[in-house]
Every structure is written in structure tokens, then in C-alpha cells.
Design a protein around this motif. Structure first.
Motif, PDB file in Angstrom:
ATOM      1  N   ALA A   2      -0.388  -4.456 -14.832  1.00  0.00           N
ATOM      2  CA  ALA A   2      -1.839  -4.566 -14.758  1.00  0.00           C
ATOM      3  C   ALA A   2      -2.264  -4.652 -13.297  1.00  0.00           C
ATOM      4  CB  ALA A   2      -2.298  -5.808 -15.519  1.00  0.00           C
ATOM      5  N   ASN A   3      -3.552  -4.335 -13.046  1.00  0.00           N
ATOM      6  CA  ASN A   3      -3.973  -4.369 -11.646  1.00  0.00           C
ATOM      7  C   ASN A   3      -4.455  -5.737 -11.212  1.00  0.00           C
ATOM      8  OD1 ASN A   3      -6.358  -4.458 -12.953  1.00  0.00           O
ATOM      9  ND2 ASN A   3      -7.169  -2.549 -12.104  1.00  0.00           N
ATOM     10  N   GLN A   4      -4.385  -6.693 -12.113  1.00  0.00           N
ATOM     11  CA  GLN A   4      -4.602  -8.076 -11.682  1.00  0.00           C
ATOM     12  C   GLN A   4      -3.961  -9.033 -12.675  1.00  0.00           C
ATOM     13  OE1 GLN A   4      -8.980  -8.593 -11.652  1.00  0.00           O
ATOM     14  NE2 GLN A   4      -8.657 -10.129 -13.239  1.00  0.00           N
ATOM     15  N   CYS A   5      -3.748 -10.246 -12.220  1.00  0.00           N
ATOM     16  CA  CYS A   5      -3.098 -11.260 -13.046  1.00  0.00           C
ATOM     17  C   CYS A   5      -4.003 -11.644 -14.211  1.00  0.00           C
ATOM     18  CB  CYS A   5      -2.797 -12.492 -12.190  1.00  0.00           C
ATOM     19  SG  CYS A   5      -2.084 -13.857 -13.127  1.00  0.00           S
ATOM     20  N   GLN A   6      -3.393 -11.879 -15.352  1.00  0.00           N
ATOM     21  CA  GLN A   6      -4.177 -12.259 -16.538  1.00  0.00           C
ATOM     22  C   GLN A   6      -4.843 -13.625 -16.379  1.00  0.00           C
ATOM     23  OE1 GLN A   6      -0.272 -12.180 -18.601  1.00  0.00           O
ATOM     24  NE2 GLN A   6      -1.069 -13.909 -19.793  1.00  0.00           N
ATOM     25  N   TYR A   7      -4.352 -14.402 -15.432  1.00  0.00           N
ATOM     26  CA  TYR A   7      -4.918 -15.739 -15.223  1.00  0.00           C
ATOM     27  C   TYR A   7      -5.953 -15.782 -14.088  1.00  0.00           C
ATOM     28  CZ  TYR A   7      -0.929 -17.056 -18.092  1.00  0.00           C
ATOM     29  OH  TYR A   7      -0.008 -17.154 -19.109  1.00  0.00           O
ATOM     30  N   LEU A   8      -6.280 -14.609 -13.555  1.00  0.00           N
ATOM     31  CA  LEU A   8      -7.241 -14.556 -12.441  1.00  0.00           C
ATOM     32  C   LEU A   8      -8.665 -14.391 -12.961  1.00  0.00           C
ATOM     33  CD1 LEU A   8      -8.006 -14.188  -9.386  1.00  0.00           C
ATOM     34  CD2 LEU A   8      -7.565 -11.730  -9.725  1.00  0.00           C
ATOM     35  N   GLU A   9      -9.555 -15.214 -12.440  1.00  0.00           N
ATOM     36  CA  GLU A   9     -10.990 -15.031 -12.661  1.00  0.00           C
ATOM     37  C   GLU A   9     -11.667 -15.066 -11.309  1.00  0.00           C
ATOM     38  OE1 GLU A   9     -12.465 -18.062 -15.264  1.00  0.00           O
ATOM     39  OE2 GLU A   9     -11.271 -17.373 -16.984  1.00  0.00           O
ATOM     40  N   TYR A  10     -12.870 -14.493 -11.250  1.00  0.00           N
ATOM     41  CA  TYR A  10     -13.672 -14.641 -10.033  1.00  0.00           C
ATOM     42  C   TYR A  10     -14.872 -15.521 -10.348  1.00  0.00           C
ATOM     43  CZ  TYR A  10     -10.972 -11.788  -6.937  1.00  0.00           C
ATOM     44  OH  TYR A  10      -9.955 -11.346  -6.127  1.00  0.00           O
ATOM     45  N   ARG A  11     -15.008 -16.591  -9.605  1.00  0.00           N
ATOM     46  CA  ARG A  11     -16.085 -17.555  -9.827  1.00  0.00           C
ATOM     47  C   ARG A  11     -16.862 -17.764  -8.528  1.00  0.00           C
ATOM     48  NH1 ARG A  11     -13.297 -22.333 -13.582  1.00  0.00           N
ATOM     49  NH2 ARG A  11     -12.459 -20.939 -15.198  1.00  0.00           N
ATOM     50  N   ASP A  12     -18.138 -18.081  -8.692  1.00  0.00           N
ATOM     51  CA  ASP A  12     -18.956 -18.235  -7.484  1.00  0.00           C
ATOM     52  C   ASP A  12     -19.358 -19.677  -7.201  1.00  0.00           C
ATOM     53  OD1 ASP A  12     -20.843 -18.646  -9.403  1.00  0.00           O
ATOM     54  OD2 ASP A  12     -22.004 -16.840  -8.957  1.00  0.00           O
TER      55      ASP A  12
END
Lengths: 63, 278
Positions: A2-12
Motif C-alpha cells: 500500500a502507499n501508506q500505513c494502515q495506521y496512518l491518519e492525517y489530523r489537524d
């Protein structure tokens, strides 16, 4: 891969800060990650969370 | 060099390392990341007495950037905000492919200086910044072509061994940074600094930097050995134990005060260029 980790989120925002641009957040350790680690999360430069991230591996071990 | 240099009251060059490539605002809320923030920090550090700016580039979300274009944005903003600083671009980049590592050297104009990591170092549990001999040679070659003076980053004694083999390639006094902290860096102790300095050829100018709580004692010790020093939030986010630094300039201001107290004059930019052979 995958092109990113399944545990990655982007938060502000965090409890203490708001960010103009959403930042990398790891749901395994429940915190924002350092920029250098975010390259692992995003699978940049051939990095792979399943190999290169101890947080990911600890999480998988726990499952 | 050495204690004799201290007795001779040779000027000390102060480098400000503003941002770095490891931590970001998630750790230190006032760390400058955008080109505008870095430029403002640079201007404040110039006023405080620094003469070299060690620069990294970041994406808008704070993540690492290595592209020539992003370094160009940073260096343009910094040059606009400052009067006469020596610009030093980082070529560090754990895990980044070798071809990206040369990108910060390709800005227009080229930086006067750039860092050159002299060997491998570990990051986190599973990463190593390899910095192979071939990469060191390749980056050094680009620096020579573009007339960029390398800042040879020595993270441990092995890196000094590597460095000693290439010192005869320099036409101007080699400039090395002796680095102290945890992990693969030299164990932070004044004795280890003295030992490294004792192993430097006499024509080498050295700079001292320490990570975290070691920034203040190691850079101060270096003053008595004739060394130059680097401070800034890349290496240390704290002013004192439990108290974050207000800014990069605050750390520079303290270094200037200490240098003054121990009677090492702080080099202005023209003196720094003369010492470095720029």
C-alpha cells in the motif's frame, strides 16, 4: 505494498495545538509522529512500515 | 587549535541550526518549518550574533523535503530576511535515495557551505542513515564543482577515522563538526571532546554540537579548546531543564553571552568567512 500505513491518519489538531496543514498521526501509539517517521508511514523512498516501523510490528504482534 | 587557541582569544563562529530533519511542531510547537518561519528565525539569529545558518527544508505539513525547489524557497526567503549570513544547506537525509541528497546543493546561488555526514548512524529502531563512502565522495565532488565548503559532520570516532583520509583533498582549512548525544553519536563527555580534538590535524577548524541537554555543556567546553559552536532547536528544544526554548535566537543569545564571559570574541560574518577560507 500500500502507499501508506494502515495506521496512518492525517489530523489537524491535538489536545494542545491546531495545525494549518494536517499532520501525520499514528493510531497505534495515538500520537502525532515525527516528520522523519512520517516517511515510513507514507512508504516513501522504499520504506515499508511492515519492515521499518517498530510501532507497526508491535501492533501486529499484539493482534 | 586547542587550549592555545582559547588563550589567543581566537574568534568563535556561531552556527544556528534552526529546524532539522527529525522532529517538528508535534514535538516543539514553535519550531520554524515553513520558509517564512525559517526566514524569521534566521533574521533573529543574525541579530543575536550567529554567522552561519544551517538549513533544512520541510513540506507544508512539516514533513521532510529534499527537493531543490523547496530548498530554493527556503534559501530565497532567508536571503531576503538577512543581511549577510553564511548559508549552509543540509545534505542529511536518513532513508532518502542518494540522488535526492545532492538536491540541496543545486540551488541558485549555491549555498556557501553544506553538511556532509561522514558515515552511518542509526535512527529509531530500524533505520540507518548509511552515508556510504561512495555517497560521501559523490556529494563532496558536487560541492567541489559548485564551490561549496563542506561541514564534515563527525557523529563518532569512526567518522573521524573516515574524515582523516580525505583531509588532504581540501584547499582551505577543513571544517569539522564534532557531535555528541545518544545513539551512534559520541558519548557526551568533555573527556571525549578533548580526545577527538587531540586527534585532529592542526590545520582543521572544529565546531561542537550536542543534542538535548548536552548542547550547553559541550559547546561551552569547546570554547576552551578553541572550537566553534552550533546551537539551535534542531539539536535542542530546551533552554533549561523542563523549559522549552522560546526561539532559536534565545539559544544564540546565550551562546554569545557565554563566549563573551570567557573572552572568546564572536566572529562576525566576514571574520567567519576568513577563518573558513570562503
Amino acid at each position: 505494498m500500500a502507499n501508506q500505513c494502515q495506521y496512518l491518519e492525517y489530523r489537524d489538531q491535538s489536545d494542545e495545538q491546531e495545525y494549518a496543514e494536517p499532520r501525520a498521526y499514528c493510531t497505534v501509539v495515538d500520537r502525532f509522529v515525527q516528520p522523519m517517521r512520517a516517511d515510513i508511514c507514507n512508504c516513501r523512498y522504499g520504506l515499508n512500515p511492515k519492515i521499518d516501523c517498530e510501532f507497526f510490528l508491535e501492533s501486529e504482534d499484539a493482534v | 587549535m586547542g587550549y592555545r587557541s582559547y588563550l589567543d582569544r581566537n574568534p568563535v563562529i556561531i552556527t544556528a541550526a534552526l529546524t532539522g530533519g527529525v522532529q517538528g511542531k508535534e514535538t516543539v510547537s514553535n519550531l520554524p518549518e515553513s520558509p517564512e518561519e525559517i526566514a524569521a528565525a534566521a533574521e533573529a539569529c543574525e541579530r543575536a550574533g550567529a554567522s552561519i545558518l544551517h538549513l533544512h527544508a520541510r513540506r507544508p505539513n512539516g514533513e521532510r523535503a529534499f527537493s531543490r525547489e523547496r530548498f530554493q524557497q527556503v534559501t530565497d526567503e532567508v536571503r531576503d530576511a538577512t543581511e549577510d549570513m553564511i548559508i549552509q544547506h543540509s545534505t542529511g537525509g536518513t532513508a532518502a535515495p542518494d540522488e535526492l541528497r545532492a538536491e540541496p546543493l543545486m540551488t541558485n546561488p549555491a549555498p556557501e557551505m553544506a553538511s556532509l555526514d561522514m558515515g552511518p548512524l542509526n535512527r529509531y529502531e530500524r533505520l540507518t542513515s548509511e552515508n556510504t563512502r561512495q555517497l560521501v565522495k559523490d556529494l563532496h565532488s558536487v560541492m567541489r564543482e559548485r564551490k561549496i565548503k563542506p561541514e564534515l559532520e563527525i557523529f563518532n570516532g569512526g567518522h573521524l577515522n573516515e574524515t582523516l583520509h580525505i583531509l588532504d583533498e581540501f584547499e582551505t582549512p577543513p571544517y569539522v563538526s564534532l557531535i555528541f548525544g545518544g545513539g551512534t553519536t559520541t558519548i557526551p563527555h568533555p573527556r571525549n571532546l578533548i580526545n577527538l580534538v587531540d586527534n585532529l590535524p592542526t590545520n582543521v577548524e572544529f565546531n561542537v554540537l550536542g543534542f538535548g541537554p548536552h548542547q550547553l555543556p559541550m559547546t561551552t567546553t569547546g570554547l576552551f579548546l578553541g572550537g566553534h559552536l552550533r546551537v539551535g532547536m534542531e539539536d535542542n528544544a530546551y533552554y533549561r531543564r523542563g523549559e522549552f526554548a522560546e526561539s532559536n535566537a534565545q539559544l544564540v543569545e546565550r551562546a554569545v553571552r557565554i563566549a563573551s564571559e570567557v573572552e572568546r570574541p564572536v566572529a562576525d560574518t566576514s571574520q567567519a568567512r576568513e577563518i573558513l577560507g570562503l
